[in-house]
Write a protein that holds these residues in place. Structure first.
Motif, PDB file in Angstrom:
ATOM      1  N   MET A 102      70.430   3.110  10.792  1.00  0.00           N
ATOM      2  CA  MET A 102      69.092   2.534  10.915  1.00  0.00           C
ATOM      3  C   MET A 102      68.198   3.070   9.792  1.00  0.00           C
ATOM      4  O   MET A 102      68.286   4.239   9.422  1.00  0.00           O
ATOM      5  N   SER A 103      67.320   2.231   9.268  1.00  0.00           N
ATOM      6  CA  SER A 103      66.418   2.632   8.205  1.00  0.00           C
ATOM      7  C   SER A 103      65.408   3.646   8.704  1.00  0.00           C
ATOM      8  O   SER A 103      65.212   3.820   9.916  1.00  0.00           O
ATOM      9  N   VAL A 104      64.739   4.332   7.768  1.00  0.00           N
ATOM     10  CA  VAL A 104      63.716   5.311   8.138  1.00  0.00           C
ATOM     11  C   VAL A 104      62.612   4.637   8.955  1.00  0.00           C
ATOM     12  O   VAL A 104      62.181   5.154   9.993  1.00  0.00           O
ATOM     13  N   LYS A 105      62.168   3.472   8.507  1.00  0.00           N
ATOM     14  CA  LYS A 105      61.119   2.763   9.241  1.00  0.00           C
ATOM     15  C   LYS A 105      61.582   2.411  10.642  1.00  0.00           C
ATOM     16  O   LYS A 105      60.834   2.550  11.628  1.00  0.00           O
ATOM     17  N   GLY A 106      62.821   1.952  10.760  1.00  0.00           N
ATOM     18  CA  GLY A 106      63.366   1.596  12.067  1.00  0.00           C
ATOM     19  C   GLY A 106      63.423   2.789  13.002  1.00  0.00           C
ATOM     20  O   GLY A 106      63.111   2.673  14.198  1.00  0.00           O
ATOM     21  N   ARG A 107      63.784   3.944  12.475  1.00  0.00           N
ATOM     22  CA  ARG A 107      63.854   5.156  13.298  1.00  0.00           C
ATOM     23  C   ARG A 107      62.456   5.586  13.759  1.00  0.00           C
ATOM     24  O   ARG A 107      62.266   6.037  14.891  1.00  0.00           O
ATOM     25  N   LEU A 108      61.476   5.444  12.873  1.00  0.00           N
ATOM     26  CA  LEU A 108      60.101   5.807  13.237  1.00  0.00           C
ATOM     27  C   LEU A 108      59.516   4.810  14.236  1.00  0.00           C
ATOM     28  O   LEU A 108      58.735   5.193  15.121  1.00  0.00           O
ATOM     29  N   ILE A 109      59.899   3.544  14.108  1.00  0.00           N
ATOM     30  CA  ILE A 109      59.462   2.541  15.075  1.00  0.00           C
ATOM     31  C   ILE A 109      59.996   2.881  16.464  1.00  0.00           C
ATOM     32  O   ILE A 109      59.276   2.831  17.471  1.00  0.00           O
ATOM     33  N   ALA A 110      61.278   3.255  16.539  1.00  0.00           N
ATOM     34  CA  ALA A 110      61.878   3.632  17.823  1.00  0.00           C
ATOM     35  C   ALA A 110      61.166   4.844  18.416  1.00  0.00           C
ATOM     36  O   ALA A 110      60.911   4.897  19.633  1.00  0.00           O
ATOM     37  N   MET A 111      60.830   5.820  17.569  1.00  0.00           N
ATOM     38  CA  MET A 111      60.129   7.014  18.039  1.00  0.00           C
ATOM     39  C   MET A 111      58.762   6.644  18.613  1.00  0.00           C
ATOM     40  O   MET A 111      58.388   7.093  19.715  1.00  0.00           O
ATOM     41  N   ASN A 112      57.979   5.832  17.906  1.00  0.00           N
ATOM     42  CA  ASN A 112      56.647   5.448  18.373  1.00  0.00           C
ATOM     43  C   ASN A 112      56.725   4.598  19.633  1.00  0.00           C
ATOM     44  O   ASN A 112      55.894   4.741  20.545  1.00  0.00           O
ATOM     45  N   PHE A 113      57.713   3.706  19.700  1.00  0.00           N
ATOM     46  CA  PHE A 113      57.886   2.869  20.886  1.00  0.00           C
ATOM     47  C   PHE A 113      58.115   3.736  22.121  1.00  0.00           C
ATOM     48  O   PHE A 113      57.448   3.586  23.152  1.00  0.00           O
ATOM     49  N   LEU A 114      59.050   4.685  22.024  1.00  0.00           N
ATOM     50  CA  LEU A 114      59.358   5.546  23.156  1.00  0.00           C
ATOM     51  C   LEU A 114      58.203   6.497  23.476  1.00  0.00           C
ATOM     52  O   LEU A 114      57.939   6.799  24.646  1.00  0.00           O
ATOM     53  N   GLN A 115      57.515   6.976  22.425  1.00  0.00           N
ATOM     54  CA  GLN A 115      56.391   7.899  22.624  1.00  0.00           C
ATOM     55  C   GLN A 115      55.360   7.321  23.587  1.00  0.00           C
ATOM     56  O   GLN A 115      54.888   7.990  24.505  1.00  0.00           O
ATOM     57  N   PHE A 116      55.023   6.070  23.401  1.00  0.00           N
ATOM     58  CA  PHE A 116      53.994   5.459  24.235  1.00  0.00           C
ATOM     59  C   PHE A 116      54.577   4.778  25.471  1.00  0.00           C
ATOM     60  O   PHE A 116      53.853   4.538  26.439  1.00  0.00           O
ATOM     61  N   PHE A 117      55.869   4.475  25.454  1.00  0.00           N
ATOM     62  CA  PHE A 117      56.528   3.977  26.658  1.00  0.00           C
ATOM     63  C   PHE A 117      56.470   5.048  27.746  1.00  0.00           C
ATOM     64  O   PHE A 117      56.210   4.749  28.918  1.00  0.00           O
ATOM     65  N   VAL A 118      56.695   6.300  27.351  1.00  0.00           N
ATOM     66  CA  VAL A 118      56.626   7.427  28.291  1.00  0.00           C
ATOM     67  C   VAL A 118      55.273   7.463  28.989  1.00  0.00           C
ATOM     68  O   VAL A 118      55.183   7.668  30.208  1.00  0.00           O
ATOM     69  N   TRP A 119      54.219   7.257  28.239  1.00  0.00           N
ATOM     70  CA  TRP A 119      52.849   7.308  28.761  1.00  0.00           C
ATOM     71  C   TRP A 119      52.518   6.075  29.585  1.00  0.00           C
ATOM     72  O   TRP A 119      51.954   6.154  30.678  1.00  0.00           O
ATOM     73  N   GLY A 120      52.865   4.906  29.055  1.00  0.00           N
ATOM     74  CA  GLY A 120      52.520   3.655  29.717  1.00  0.00           C
ATOM     75  C   GLY A 120      53.199   3.456  31.059  1.00  0.00           C
ATOM     76  O   GLY A 120      52.717   2.695  31.899  1.00  0.00           O
ATOM     77  N   ALA A 121      54.330   4.148  31.272  1.00  0.00           N
ATOM     78  CA  ALA A 121      55.063   3.977  32.527  1.00  0.00           C
ATOM     79  C   ALA A 121      54.304   4.520  33.729  1.00  0.00           C
ATOM     80  O   ALA A 121      54.583   4.134  34.876  1.00  0.00           O
ATOM     81  N   TRP A 122      53.325   5.425  33.495  1.00  0.00           N
ATOM     82  CA  TRP A 122      52.601   5.979  34.645  1.00  0.00           C
ATOM     83  C   TRP A 122      51.075   5.986  34.500  1.00  0.00           C
ATOM     84  O   TRP A 122      50.360   6.006  35.509  1.00  0.00           O
ATOM     85  N   LEU A 123      50.541   5.963  33.282  1.00  0.00           N
ATOM     86  CA  LEU A 123      49.103   6.180  33.097  1.00  0.00           C
ATOM     87  C   LEU A 123      48.251   5.185  33.880  1.00  0.00           C
ATOM     88  O   LEU A 123      47.248   5.549  34.497  1.00  0.00           O
ATOM     89  N   ILE A 124      48.621   3.922  33.877  1.00  0.00           N
ATOM     90  CA  ILE A 124      47.802   2.886  34.511  1.00  0.00           C
ATOM     91  C   ILE A 124      48.111   2.751  36.000  1.00  0.00           C
ATOM     92  O   ILE A 124      47.238   2.409  36.792  1.00  0.00           O
ATOM     93  N   SER A 125      49.337   3.028  36.393  1.00  0.00           N
ATOM     94  CA  SER A 125      49.761   2.772  37.772  1.00  0.00           C
ATOM     95  C   SER A 125      49.771   4.002  38.669  1.00  0.00           C
ATOM     96  O   SER A 125      49.855   3.872  39.891  1.00  0.00           O
ATOM     97  N   LEU A 126      49.680   5.201  38.099  1.00  0.00           N
ATOM     98  CA  LEU A 126      49.777   6.411  38.913  1.00  0.00           C
ATOM     99  C   LEU A 126      48.631   6.522  39.916  1.00  0.00           C
ATOM    100  O   LEU A 126      48.827   6.979  41.049  1.00  0.00           O
ATOM    101  N   GLY A 127      47.431   6.109  39.517  1.00  0.00           N
ATOM    102  CA  GLY A 127      46.290   6.168  40.430  1.00  0.00           C
ATOM    103  C   GLY A 127      46.529   5.332  41.677  1.00  0.00           C
ATOM    104  O   GLY A 127      46.198   5.753  42.797  1.00  0.00           O
ATOM    105  N   GLY A 128      47.113   4.141  41.500  1.00  0.00           N
ATOM    106  CA  GLY A 128      47.419   3.285  42.636  1.00  0.00           C
ATOM    107  C   GLY A 128      48.467   3.904  43.551  1.00  0.00           C
ATOM    108  O   GLY A 128      48.378   3.816  44.780  1.00  0.00           O
TER     109      GLY A 128
END
Length: 420
Positions: free
Chosen positions: A1-27
């Protein structure tokens, strides 16, 4: 995978971790676990505590001793363990400490991913200004995908959302060790005060900057309120037969994800608004947008009032991005190169640190003030909650901040840097 592709995967997962609970945890906490409003606010306030303490501390470690990509991996592995533990607990005290430790290791990774990205792009002769934004936007995509995944699987009101986040954190933690190396910059003489943004405290001697940082803290108190209570609010309509089967109730997290989609659009609009109105006016537009964000929540419902809720989601992008980005630009313009990085750190601490802590506890107190609780079988449960009054009070708070800011913050030629 290219450098850009690897960084895209890192950023995608970085915020996927957060998005999985930040909005729904209060509910989940308010519904399935029956936590009170103040308890939910206190747990979300841990984000402010972590933002206040950890980015500077972890930055020192990355600057002096450990490769940034390895530190990123360690933080996410620790965060994964905390999230797995949080998914198994049901008491407030256990959840509070689990989320506090999780955020203590998660919040510094937001800057670590940027550090790893900048270093990799620079080493591979890419133009950071041109090539990083298209990579970073995949973080927002990851956040939205996580929200949709949690909603469509029915995990939004169960502990399973924490399993999803923990699994993604585990994957990213392991993946981080394969990223391009980002060794410590041993030649950089960065002081402890500078790392925490404290050598920029000298800016408080200037009235204009003192006023700006004060309002940054006050507005920072509003930044996470709808993340804390938005899903809990929408889910409360399930007890009303007229709305029980509506899209806004069944797929409340997807509805809320429009806010994140709006962010990506308004980021692109910022240069136009800065050129047209200048920084002070753009910040006032943001404060006005917060009034509408909260006010439309108070007036809307998942039935005939759904357009009002959708409009609230749309203005969120303007409310959130316009202040954060224009505020950052203001700090950039008003500080010297010697303390510029520290000044940005101070701005982050005032909004996402002190502001978030204040907002978490204050919003929880407001929610509890307009809630009636009863003890059923030894468990505290909500009898009723006046959501309209709650949201309108938050709207009034944003309105007062906007009016005071317009009156006391004196700044001219706010668009000078953009025009040049």
């Amino acid at each position: 995978m290219s450098v850009k592709g690897r960084l895209i995967a890192m950023n995608f997962l970085q915020f996927f971790v957060w998005g999985a609970w930040l909005i729904s945890l209060g509910g989940y906490m308010g519904g399935s676990l029956h936590f009170e409003g103040g308890q939910i606010g206190a747990i979300f306030a841990t984000m402010g505590i972590a933002s206040l303490l950890m980015p500077g501390f972890v930055g020192i470690i990355a600057d002096k001793w450990i490769n940034a990509e390895r530190l990123l991996g360690i933080c996410h592995l620790l965060g994964s363990a905390c999230l797995f533990y949080a998914s198994t607990v049901t008491s407030y005290d256990q959840m509070y400490w689990a989320m506090l430790v999780n955020l203590l290791v998660y919040m510094p990774t937001l800057s670590l991913t940027n550090t790893v990205s900048y270093n990799a792009l620079e080493n591979n002769k890419f133009d950071i200004v041109k090539d990083f934004p298209p990579i970073r936007v995949w973080g927002t995509v990851g956040f939205i995908c996580a929200m949709w995944a949690v909603d469509l699987t029915g995990f939004k009101h169960t502990c399973a959302q924490l399993y999803v986040s923990a699994g993604a954190a585990l994957l990213l933690g392991l993946y981080s060790f394969t990223l391009p190396q980002c060794p410590p910059a041993k030649s950089e003489s960065k002081t402890l005060l500078s790392s925490f943004g404290l050598d920029a405290l000298v800016l408080f001697k200037r009235k204009k900057m003192a006023i700006f940082f004060l309002f940054s803290m006050l507005l920072g108190a509003a930044l996470q309120i709808t993340n804390s209570y938005g899903d809990l609010f929408l889910s409360s309509f399930k007890d009303i037969p007229e709305y029980a089967n509506s899209f806004g109730v069944k797929h409340s997290v997807i509805l809320l994800s429009i806010s994140q989609m709006s962010e990506t659009l308004f980021i692109l609009a910022i240069p136009f608004f800065l050129r047209r109105f200048g920084i002070k006016q753009v910040m006032l537009i943001s404060m006005t947008a917060w009034v509408f964000r909260f006010g439309l929540f108070g007036l809307g419902n998942p039935g005939s009032g759904l357009p009002l809720l959708i409009l609230s989601m749309i203005v969120y992008g303007m409310a959130f991005d316009f202040f954060n980005i224009s505020g950052s630009l203001f700090v950039e313009m008003e500080t010297t190169p010697q303390i510029r990085a520290s000044a940005q750190g101070l701005f982050f601490m005032m909004t996402n640190g002190l502001g978030a802590i204040m907002g978490g506890y204050a919003s929880g107190a407001i929610v509890d003030l307009f809630s009636k609780y009863a003890t059923v079988a030894g468990q505290t449960q909500v009898v009723s909650r006046d959501w309209q009054s709650i949201w309108l009070i938050f709207a009034a708070y944003a309105l007062v901040i906007g009016i005071l800011f317009a009156m006391v913050f004196k700044y001219k030629n706010g668009s000078k840097m953009v025009k040049e």
